[in-house]
Design a protein around this motif. Structure first.
Motif, PDB file in Angstrom:
ATOM      1  N   ASN A   1     -12.721  14.031 -51.216  1.00 15.97           N
ATOM      2  CA  ASN A   1     -13.295  14.934 -52.214  1.00 15.97           C
ATOM      3  C   ASN A   1     -12.617  14.868 -53.570  1.00 15.97           C
ATOM      4  O   ASN A   1     -13.214  15.254 -54.584  1.00 15.97           O
ATOM      5  CB  ASN A   1     -13.239  16.377 -51.694  1.00 15.97           C
ATOM      6  CG  ASN A   1     -13.774  16.498 -50.280  1.00 15.97           C
ATOM      7  OD1 ASN A   1     -14.634  15.729 -49.861  1.00 15.97           O
ATOM      8  ND2 ASN A   1     -13.266  17.444 -49.526  1.00 15.97           N
ATOM      9  N   PHE A   2     -11.373  14.402 -53.592  1.00 18.07           N
ATOM     10  CA  PHE A   2     -10.625  14.383 -54.851  1.00 18.07           C
ATOM     11  C   PHE A   2     -10.488  12.974 -55.428  1.00 18.07           C
ATOM     12  O   PHE A   2      -9.738  12.756 -56.375  1.00 18.07           O
ATOM     13  CB  PHE A   2      -9.243  15.020 -54.640  1.00 18.07           C
ATOM     14  CG  PHE A   2      -9.329  16.472 -54.236  1.00 18.07           C
ATOM     15  CD1 PHE A   2      -9.502  17.462 -55.183  1.00 18.07           C
ATOM     16  CD2 PHE A   2      -9.281  16.837 -52.895  1.00 18.07           C
ATOM     17  CE1 PHE A   2      -9.598  18.802 -54.817  1.00 18.07           C
ATOM     18  CE2 PHE A   2      -9.382  18.173 -52.514  1.00 18.07           C
ATOM     19  CZ  PHE A   2      -9.546  19.157 -53.483  1.00 18.07           C
TER      20      PHE A   2
ATOM     21  N   ARG B   1     -14.780  21.425 -51.382  1.00 18.54           N
ATOM     22  CA  ARG B   1     -15.579  20.409 -52.085  1.00 18.54           C
ATOM     23  C   ARG B   1     -16.182  19.392 -51.124  1.00 18.54           C
ATOM     24  O   ARG B   1     -16.484  18.254 -51.491  1.00 18.54           O
ATOM     25  CB  ARG B   1     -14.749  19.663 -53.130  1.00 18.54           C
ATOM     26  CG  ARG B   1     -14.066  20.533 -54.159  1.00 18.54           C
ATOM     27  CD  ARG B   1     -13.393  19.642 -55.192  1.00 18.54           C
ATOM     28  NE  ARG B   1     -12.553  20.409 -56.105  1.00 18.54           N
ATOM     29  CZ  ARG B   1     -11.876  19.871 -57.120  1.00 18.54           C
ATOM     30  NH1 ARG B   1     -11.952  18.574 -57.353  1.00 18.54           N
ATOM     31  NH2 ARG B   1     -11.130  20.615 -57.908  1.00 18.54           N
TER      32      ARG B   1
ATOM     33  N   ASP C   1     -11.934  10.461 -57.727  1.00 17.92           N
ATOM     34  CA  ASP C   1     -12.843  10.760 -58.845  1.00 17.92           C
ATOM     35  C   ASP C   1     -13.191   9.584 -59.754  1.00 17.92           C
ATOM     36  O   ASP C   1     -13.690   9.773 -60.867  1.00 17.92           O
ATOM     37  CB  ASP C   1     -12.237  11.878 -59.704  1.00 17.92           C
ATOM     38  CG  ASP C   1     -10.873  11.507 -60.269  1.00 17.92           C
ATOM     39  OD1 ASP C   1     -10.434  10.355 -60.084  1.00 17.92           O
ATOM     40  OD2 ASP C   1     -10.236  12.382 -60.890  1.00 17.92           O
TER      41      ASP C   1
END
Length: 378
Positions: A319-320, A273, A322
């Motif tokens: 990337n994580f 990602r 959120d």
């Protein structure tokens, strides 16, 4: 101006040092844990506008203030407001991770013919110690010192069998701030029987200032690595050392972080990602800290150098992250709001002998020295 060339030279930044001044270390209230335990925070500051705040919970770098080219200070790491917030939700923001930083495939490794099973907290892998690692511990504050260098020493004893790891591990983390803008983090550990260790700091940086209108994707990153370790679908290294030349992973001459971040033509970016990869530093494992990465923010003039004795650096673009976590000052953090540059042994080294060794024993203790060096360019 050729910004790639500028970012590729660690010598362009003017240091923050000047006349000798005393650096200070001060104990503060870091909040409370759910069971009522008080957590200390230690504020380190030099005479040139650089300061760091360390939480005893997780031995975490909670705040890191640095001035821009106009002398305006900003907090350049993302983080949470107090120890209770770190306990309530595991974020890894600025914490000390261990016993083994990064991923171990299947949570298993074999040492001296015996196989050990660690908790699985990352799908099918063990990540950063298995979920109850060093970031979830209240470290003991051993000493706090002011003077030419301000420092704090924190200690944690991890018992034999803790999260599946063998050996009683006596670990220390020493944060030191000097007048030149060097925040040195020295990790040390000794054991009573063979085990594996890989400790690092998991700060996520935004040189524009955390929670501000600009994320970290426009910053220019240099990594002196001709190879990186590609990963499989579970984010475990395949064992290959792949050349960065001609790929979005070539940061040797400096490139804007977000330049190729969403290029799905590269399968590695699609798998992770974004960037969540270990770079094999050309200099390898060294006795003295050497440059692993240089990050520069063109707008503010802030420059961060990451130095370490370790052979690899994990580059992670958040990337994580959120938008579901409120950080300091109730800032909503999202992907790209901070990037991690984690000096380390390669991921899954205990299962991949070609990567070296993470083993220590009673006669061979663990040591890792890393430095976050902040400076400015005019």
């Amino acid at each position: 101006m050729n910004w790639k060339h500028w970012a590729g030279s660690a010598m362009v930044a003017a240091t923050l040092s000047g006349s000798a001044q005393a650096a200070t270390a001060r104990r503060e209230d870091g909040g409370r844990l759910a069971d009522g335990r008080a957590v200390e925070a230690i504020a380190l500051a030099n005479g040139h506008g650089v300061s760091a705040r360390i939480l005893a919970y997780g031995a975490a770098l909670q705040k890191f203030m640095a001035p821009d080219r106009h002398g305006k200070s900003a907090d350049i790491v993302i983080g949470l407001p107090d120890a209770g917030a770190y306990e309530a939700r595991q974020s890894f923001f600025g914490v000390t991770v261990g016993r083994y930083a990064n991923r171990i495939a299947g949570g298993k490794f074999t040492l001296d013919g015996q196989t050990y099973q660690l908790p699985l907290n990352d799908r099918v892998n063990s990540l950063h110690g298995g979920g109850k690692g060093f970031d979830r511990q209240l470290w003991k504050v051993e000493s706090v010192t002011s003077g030419k260098v301000a420092s704090v020493v924190l200690r944690h004893i991890s018992p034999d069998g803790d999260s599946g790891y063998p050996g009683t591990l006596d670990a220390t983390v020493t944060y030191s701030l000097d007048e030149a803008g060097n925040l040195t983090i020295a990790f040390a550990a000794k054991t009573d029987k063979p085990t594996i260790v890989n400790m690092t700091n998991h700060a996520l940086f935004n040189l524009a200032g955390e929670g501000g209108p600009r994320d970290a994707m426009d910053e220019v990153l240099t990594i002196p690595a001709a190879h990186y370790t590609p990963v499989n679908a579970a984010l475990i290294p395949t064992g290959e050392l792949r050349a960065v030349a001609g790929t979005p992973f070539d940061f040797r001459k400096g490139r804007v972080v977000g330049q190729a971040l969403r290029d799905g033509h590269d399968e590695q970016l699609a798998i992770a990602r974004g960037y969540d990869h270990n770079f094999a530093i050309d200099a390898g494992l060294t006795k003295a800290p050497k440059l692993l990465a240089l990050l520069a923010d063109r707008a503010s003039g802030r420059v961060l150098e990451v130095l370490s004795t370790e052979p690899g650096v994990q580059f992670y673009t958040g990337n994580f992250i959120d938008g579901t976590m409120l950080g300091k000052n109730r800032h909503i953090y999202r992907m790209g709001d901070g990037i991690a540059l984690e000096p380390q042994k390669f991921p899954d080294t205990p299962n991949q002998p070609a990567f070296g060794s993470a083993r220590i024993d009673a006669q061979h203790p663990y040591a890792h020295t890393m430095i976050y060096r902040v400076s400015i360019t005019k």
